[in-house]
Write an enzyme that holds these catalytic residues in place. Structure first.
Site: not given
Ligand code: ATP
Length: 644
Positions: A313, A333, A403, A484
């Site tokens: 991640k 995003r 990804f 995650k």
């Molecule tokens: P979310 O996007 O789920 O609302 P967030 O932005 O706080 O929440 P996390 O929930 O912590 O992020 O994790 C999801 C995010 O992780 C994805 O939206 C992406 O931006 C990031 N990410 C990093 N590495 C990967 C990966 N290998 N596969 C998918 N997402 C990844």
């Protein structure tokens, strides 16, 4: 003359009935801005979300298919879908000048009135009521005219453009009634204050399709099969509710893959429910991202998914790359078009992607080319900028860790199982150093997963994301297709929470000099399309950050609690729900003070010892953590170290 007679008739009728008049116009916009302003006024006064939705549905009924898209955009204070990046964007000082011009007051008088009211829209309304000089040429404002002027304001730039913008706005105000003026000022200031989010819009679209849905045998049969109530009256109620929900879901499914509410509304207006078949995935139009669920341990993840792919991640920003022949578009995003910011990714997509057209996603990260180390998020985020792009691209080049693959060579791949999409993604990426695949393993072993997790953390990454090998791409939803697992420490929640700032407290003692002591923050309630308070955040901010926050928030002050905000706590200053901040906390507790998760005899939920981590510029308020997620995290809450 005929038009004039019709207008008079319309006003005599008090704006009832169909509410628009036919006039000869090459583009066929028939709605008068007054119809929109009156609806906005009623929506502002509406006592509930349901009443608001009904009023919106009424308004949409009045618009023809060639104007409904614009009505839809205007309801959210926009001129086009957000991904087009067209913002009317006008500074307060210039809006004040336009009001002064149109109402015949001095700029100082307008400013004084603004200080008192705290809303330039209301100032325009009041001053126009007292208008000192009546314009000789005032005429009824059509949607077309409003649109044309606002679009010119949005797109004019360079020398002399400020004066032109003032003139264009004043021209509209000259022809406006006081109530119309309220909204004509708020739109360019980017604060319509109606609190209409995307879910409410889609609910309103659904209402207008209900009679057609009732004639759709298949739909009716499906809904009837799901009914639980036995008593005829209750059964009918359940039927209506479920049918509406069903239609709403059908609309949302399309919105998830084609994020343009105006376009959707137009297709539905023209073709009814069948219009949905005409909407699909297309390179250049953003898709709502699939989101990750949380589980606290590797063991639980394996229990849930079985054999799965575990990916590193990366802590950068998520980008969706759309390649359409030679044209490459990149969305963030929050579905903004950020193509200009990342020239090296555009180039790499042209060179490395072995398909005529494709849509794929990845996380972009600045990587030190000499040491191959990942830069921290604070460095990567500097690449999100409008100036010095070339210089920064040289200094901190990005790598895109791809990804997922959603579309390639004219085919929608979202329904394919993840293992197949991943296989195709691997084949799609040609040689090069900018676009690479994410590091990943496939395993059903808890130990292997933990090993991979620890290696990722040691490399400075955030943790891992496990992916269901059989899942399709679920746009716009947080489901267990992705789970995650993040680094976390004893006494912390296993994930941070993204909250929306809804107000602030001025602060005492040391803090008084910054004008900001603590933030009142909220999470998003998807069902109600509202923001519910969850924490008062007063720690984790540096002095710099306090100053910056105070500056940012002062610009979006509100005189009273904004529409769509639900909070029993009253901050010193309310603000428009606009900024998302990431917050860490020790745990989630029940609290009578906050409104998130409150109801059915239960107190609300609150964050214990919340501390600010950072501002999340990549998230829209509606993308903050939801009440449902908080409830889920509250239930699952365990104070264990990840993997422990
Ligand atoms: P979310 O996007 O789920 O609302 P967030 O932005 O706080 O929440 P996390 O929930 O912590 O992020 O994790 C999801 C995010 O992780 C994805 O939206 C992406 O931006 C990031 N990410 C990093 N590495 C990967 C990966 N290998 N596969 C998918 N997402 C990844």
């Amino acid at each position: 003359m005929a038009v004039f007679l019709l207008i008079t008739f319309y006003f005599r009728e008090g704006g009832q009935g169909k509410g628009f008049i036919f006039e000869k116009s090459p583009i066929n916009y028939r709605m008068y801005f007054k119809v929109l302003a009156e609806s906005f006024d009623r929506i502002e006064k509406a006592s509930s979300r349901l009443a608001m939705t009904d009023l919106l549905a009424e308004l949409f009924k009045k618009a023809d298919s060639d104007e409904i898209a614009r009505v839809v955009y205007l309801c959210q204070g926009q001129l086009a879908p957000p991904y087009k990046g067209i913002e009317v964007g006008m500074g307060e000082r210039f809006a004040e000048e336009a009001i002064a011009k149109a109402a015949g007051y001095s700029k100082e008088e307008v400013r004084r009135a603004y200080k008192k009211k705290g809303d330039l829209g209301l100032v325009a309304e009041e001053l126009l009521k007292k208008k000192k000089q009546r314009s000789l040429f005032s005429s009824e404002l059509t949607m077309e005219k409003v649109f044309r002027n606002l679009m010119k304001i949005a797109t004019s730039g360079g020398k002399g453009s400020q004066q032109l913008k003032i003139k264009l706005l004043a021209e509209l105000l000259n022809s406006a009634s006081p109530m119309e003026a309220r909204y004509l000022i708020r739109i360019p200031l980017g604060n319509l204050r109606l609190g209409i989010g995307d879910p409410t819009m889609m609910d309103a679209f659904a209402i207008n399709l209900l009679s057609e849905a009732k004639r759709n045998k298949k739909l009716v049969k499906d809904v009837e099969a799901s009914l639980k109530e036995k008593k005829p009256e209750k059964r009918k109620e359940e039927f209506d509710r479920k049918l509406r929900l069903g239609v709403r879901e059908m609309i949302e499914d399309k919105y998830n893959v084609h994020s343009d509410l105006g376009y959707l509304a137009e297709k539905l207006r023209k073709h009814g429910l069948k219009g949905l078949n005409k909407i699909g995935i297309r390179p250049g139009i953003p898709i709502r991202p699939t989101l990750a669920e949380r589980l606290p341990t590797a063991k639980e993840i394996i229990k849930k998914l079985g054999r799965c792919e575990v990916e590193a991640k990366y802590d950068g920003f998520r980008l969706a790359v759309h390649k359409d022949g030679k044209k490459v578009t990149i969305f963030s995003r929050r579905q903004e078009n950020v193509t200009e910011m990342f020239p090296e990714i555009v180039e790499a997509a042209k060179k490395q992607i072995k398909a005529g057209d494709a849509i794929f996603e990845g996380e972009a990260l600045a990587v030190n080319e000499e040491t191959s180390e990942y830069y921290p998020f604070q460095v990567t985020i500097q690449r999100k900028r409008k100036y010095d792009i070339g210089k920064m691209a040289k200094e901190f080049p990005l790598k895109l860790f791809a990804f997922d693959l959603l579309y390639a060579n004219g085919k929608n791949l979202m329904q394919l199982p993840f293992r197949e999409r991943r296989k195709r993604l691997r084949k799609l990426i040609g040689r090069g150093k900018t676009i690479v695949l994410t590091d990943a393993i496939v395993t059903d072993s808890v130990d292997e997963m933990l090993l991979f997790f620890n290696e990722s953390v040691e490399k400075g990454l955030e943790g891992t994301i496990a992916k269901d090998l059989n899942a399709r791409y679920i746009a716009g939803a947080r489901k267990f297709a992705w789970i995650k697992l993040k680094r976390s420490y004893r006494g912390e929640l296993s994930d941070t929470i993204d909250t929306v700032v809804i107000g602030f407290f001025k602060g005492r003692g040391q803090r008084a000099r910054f004008g900001l002591g603590a933030l009142l923050t909220a999470v998003y309630d998807e069902r109600e399309d509202s923001f519910k308070s969850i924490a008062k955040v007063g720690t984790g901010m540096s002095e710099e950050m306090l100053k910056e926050l105070h500056k940012m928030l002062s610009k979006i002050r509100e005189a009273k609690k904004p529409a769509g905000v639900d909070s029993d706590l009253k901050p010193d200053v309310w603000v428009e729900p606009k900024y998302v901040i990431e917050v860490n906390a020790d745990e989630i507790t029940r609290s009578p003070v906050h409104t998130a998760g409150k109801g059915k005899g239960k107190a609300g939920l609150a964050l214990r010892f919340p501390r600010m981590v950072k501002i999340r510029q990549d998230k829209k308020p509606e993308q903050a953590t939801t009440v449902k997620e908080i409830e889920g995290m509250f239930k699952k809450q365990k104070h264990v170290r990840v993997g422990g």
